[in-house]
Scaffold this motif. Structure first.
Motif, PDB file in Angstrom:
ATOM      1  N   TYR A  86      -4.855  68.556  14.094  1.00  0.00           N
ATOM      2  CA  TYR A  86      -3.886  69.253  14.946  1.00  0.00           C
ATOM      3  C   TYR A  86      -4.342  70.690  15.180  1.00  0.00           C
ATOM      4  N   THR A  87      -4.770  71.355  14.097  1.00  0.00           N
ATOM      5  CA  THR A  87      -5.217  72.738  14.212  1.00  0.00           C
ATOM      6  C   THR A  87      -6.438  72.837  15.121  1.00  0.00           C
ATOM      7  N   ARG A  88      -7.384  71.931  14.939  1.00  0.00           N
ATOM      8  CA  ARG A  88      -8.591  71.949  15.766  1.00  0.00           C
ATOM      9  C   ARG A  88      -8.229  71.744  17.242  1.00  0.00           C
ATOM     10  N   ARG A  97      -8.367  78.046  23.419  1.00  0.00           N
ATOM     11  CA  ARG A  97      -9.630  78.567  23.949  1.00  0.00           C
ATOM     12  C   ARG A  97      -9.776  78.238  25.432  1.00  0.00           C
ATOM     13  N   ARG A  98      -9.440  76.991  25.790  1.00  0.00           N
ATOM     14  CA  ARG A  98      -9.523  76.581  27.193  1.00  0.00           C
ATOM     15  C   ARG A  98      -8.571  77.408  28.063  1.00  0.00           C
ATOM     16  N   ASN A  99      -7.356  77.603  27.580  1.00  0.00           N
ATOM     17  CA  ASN A  99      -6.379  78.403  28.341  1.00  0.00           C
ATOM     18  C   ASN A  99      -6.826  79.856  28.452  1.00  0.00           C
ATOM     19  N   ASN A 100      -7.412  80.399  27.390  1.00  0.00           N
ATOM     20  CA  ASN A 100      -7.916  81.776  27.450  1.00  0.00           C
ATOM     21  C   ASN A 100      -9.017  81.911  28.492  1.00  0.00           C
ATOM     22  N   GLN A 101      -9.910  80.925  28.561  1.00  0.00           N
ATOM     23  CA  GLN A 101     -10.979  80.962  29.557  1.00  0.00           C
ATOM     24  C   GLN A 101     -10.404  80.893  30.971  1.00  0.00           C
ATOM     25  N   LEU A 102      -9.385  80.056  31.157  1.00  0.00           N
ATOM     26  CA  LEU A 102      -8.755  79.930  32.469  1.00  0.00           C
ATOM     27  C   LEU A 102      -8.107  81.254  32.880  1.00  0.00           C
TER      28      LEU A 102
END
Length: 152
Positions: free
Chosen positions: A96-98, A105-110
């Motif tokens: 779950y944590t991973r 991370r994906r949302n931060n990149q977006l």
């Protein structure tokens, strides 16, 4: 929220163990309860329930946040309900944590991409406004300075 210090964690863990033991004793008392007998089983059951109440109050007092200083109380970390449901489903909390970190991370990149795109649009718009309407140059520079833009 900060992790619970080990000494405070041990106190809370012991209190939880006491509560679990009290619940077990209550289960035994309820199972062997006989209202028709002359045994004082109702007094023992009442005492066990009172003991549970006392231990729950102590646990509540020790985890309720107060001001720091001598006699400060333990503040337990918040556990997201989604994680509890995930573990209740028999799944590994590490997975779950991973997954959570990967989604973050994906949302931060977006969001970073969107910020860069809007910044580029801001700079292009400012450059074109300065070319087309020269008398707004001071206002455009002030807006660029206020929004972190770069003038080219």
């Amino acid at each position: 929220m900060a992790p619970v210090p080990p000494s405070d964690h041990d106190v809370v863990e012991k209190q939880l163990k006491d509560i679990i033991q009290d619940l077990y004793q209550t289960m035994v008392q309820v199972h062997s309860y006989d209202p028709s007998s002359s045994k004082p089983s109702d007094e023992v059951l009442k005492y066990t329930v009172d003991l549970i109440e006392d231990h729950l109050c102590k646990l509540y007092d020790s985890v309720t946040p107060t001001s720091s200083g001598p006699g400060r109380k333990v503040t337990l970390p918040d556990v997201p309900p989604e994680l509890i449901a995930y573990v209740d489903g028999g799944r590994n909390p590490d997975i779950y944590t991973r997954e959570f970190v990967e989604v973050a991370r994906r949302n931060n990149q977006l969001v970073k991409g969107k910020m860069e795109a809007f910044g580029s649009m801001r700079d292009t718009l400012a450059r074109e406004m300065e070319r087309g309407v020269g008398e707004l140059r001071g206002d455009v520079e002030r807006v660029l300075e206020g929004t972190g833009g770069r003038k080219s």
